[in-house]
Scaffold this motif. Structure first.
Motif, PDB file in Angstrom:
ATOM      1  N   PRO A   1       0.828  -1.185  -0.075  1.00 41.78           N
ATOM      2  CA  PRO A   1      -0.121   0.233   0.135  1.00 41.78           C
ATOM      3  C   PRO A   1       0.870   1.276   0.151  1.00 41.78           C
TER       4      PRO A   1
ATOM      5  N   SER B   1       0.908  -5.577   4.537  1.00 41.07           N
ATOM      6  CA  SER B   1       0.398  -4.070   4.791  1.00 41.07           C
ATOM      7  C   SER B   1       1.038  -3.251   5.440  1.00 41.07           C
TER       8      SER B   1
ATOM      9  N   TRP C   1       4.149   6.583   5.846  1.00 46.38           N
ATOM     10  CA  TRP C   1       2.798   6.670   5.176  1.00 46.38           C
ATOM     11  C   TRP C   1       2.432   8.211   4.964  1.00 46.38           C
TER      12      TRP C   1
ATOM     13  N   PHE D   1      -2.583   5.687   7.265  1.00 53.48           N
ATOM     14  CA  PHE D   1      -2.035   4.643   8.011  1.00 53.48           C
ATOM     15  C   PHE D   1      -3.187   3.557   7.911  1.00 53.48           C
TER      16      PHE D   1
ATOM     17  N   ARG E   1      -4.312   0.840   5.379  1.00 53.75           N
ATOM     18  CA  ARG E   1      -3.201   0.098   4.647  1.00 53.75           C
ATOM     19  C   ARG E   1      -4.036  -1.551   4.313  1.00 53.75           C
TER      20      ARG E   1
ATOM     21  N   THR F   1      -4.103  -2.885   0.787  1.00 54.54           N
ATOM     22  CA  THR F   1      -3.350  -4.182   0.417  1.00 54.54           C
ATOM     23  C   THR F   1      -4.114  -5.119  -0.301  1.00 54.54           C
TER      24      THR F   1
END
Length: 288
Positions: free
Chosen positions: A68, A96, A106, A113, A116, A120
């Protein structure tokens, strides 16, 4: 059981370590993927590309690519390119991202965050088609990359429930780290249940293990144990998951993981004598 080893993140030539591992007969070499880590790390894709050019057999593992953090089309382009450069030797560990390295990375790429996990899953849903050069729907538009490549095995990192669900749905392997053999057994049983739910075959299991074999200062082991608690382990769990002591003790530890359902072990040396550690790990693979 296959056995691989991680490459140093920074400070010494990863190509030399990869050639050494290949010469020892180890199955694979691995590199972590961190944008803003707690310790210096070179970029995994570029390191593995350099290793691909300097080796001929050893497999090249992401341990793991934090999907991600990247636009999925760029990730697919990098993976396909590395497949071409390496002669299809890539092992695509994916994850992730977790809390151990904080949220700085991030913020740096403007990805929340908290999103994520969802990102993913969305990336894994389209990544195989993108790598293969087939049209995939990305952000509302059809995208087809060229040249396509053989999709490498996907190893889903993480030891929690979300990782198990993701591995059963998208993965070829489940890839936990720092887990004792009984946790592997429990995870394998859960993977069977989840695979049945998704109508997929049961994926394999790759386990990452911290390694310091031979005569290692006790202070180095204690420091490693303290650092592992940052990943959510208790001190007892960290001690149980580490592989220390003699080659025979390491062989026994690998054997217990194999009995629990692991198909591959990735050794993660944490002392400075990494060439020596690779040699000891290679000796420990005999009979596993």
């Amino acid at each position: 059981m296959d056995v691989g080893i991680t490459l140093p993140g920074f400070g010494t030539d990863p190509v030399a370590h990869a050639r050494h591992a290949e010469g020892l007969g180890l199955e694979s070499v691995w590199h972590g993927d961190h944008l803003v880590p707690v310790t210096p790390f070179l970029d995994a894709t570029l390191v593995l590309a350099a290793v691909a050019a300097a080796t001929g057999r050893v497999k090249l593992g992401f341990g793991v690519m934090v999907l991600p953090l990247r636009p999925v089309a760029w990730a697919a382009k990098q993976v396909a390119t590395l497949q071409h450069l390496s002669g299809e030797r890539v092992l695509l560990g994916v994850g992730s991202g977790g809390a151990a390295h904080g949220e700085a990375a991030w913020h740096a790429v403007d990805v929340p965050f908290a999103e994520r996990g969802r990102r993913t899953d969305a990336a894994l849903a389209v990544l195989p088609d993108l790598v293969r050069g087939r049209a995939a729907r990305v952000h509302g538009a059809d995208v087809a990359l060229s040249p396509g490549a053989v999709m490498p095995p996907v190893l889903v990192g993480g030891g929690g429930r979300a990782a198990l669900r993701r591995a059963a749905r998208f993965g070829d392997h489940w890839y936990p780290a720092f887990v004792p053999s009984r946790a592997v057994s429990t995870g394998v049983a859960r993977l069977r249940e989840l695979a049945q739910e998704h109508g997929r075959p049961v994926c394999g299991v790759t386990v990452g293990v911290g390694v310091a074999l031979g005569d290692v200062p006790a202070a180095a082991v204690e420091h490693r144990i303290r650092s592992m608690t940052d990943y959510g382990l208790t001190e007892e769990q960290a001690r149980e998951a580490l592989v220390t002591g003699s080659v025979e003790q390491a062989r026994d530890h690998f054997g217990r993981l194999a009995q629990a359902g692991a198909d591959r072990v990735v050794a993660m040396p944490f002392t400075e004598d990494r060439f020596r550690q690779a040699e000891l790990v290679a000796r420990a693979t005999v009979g596993t």
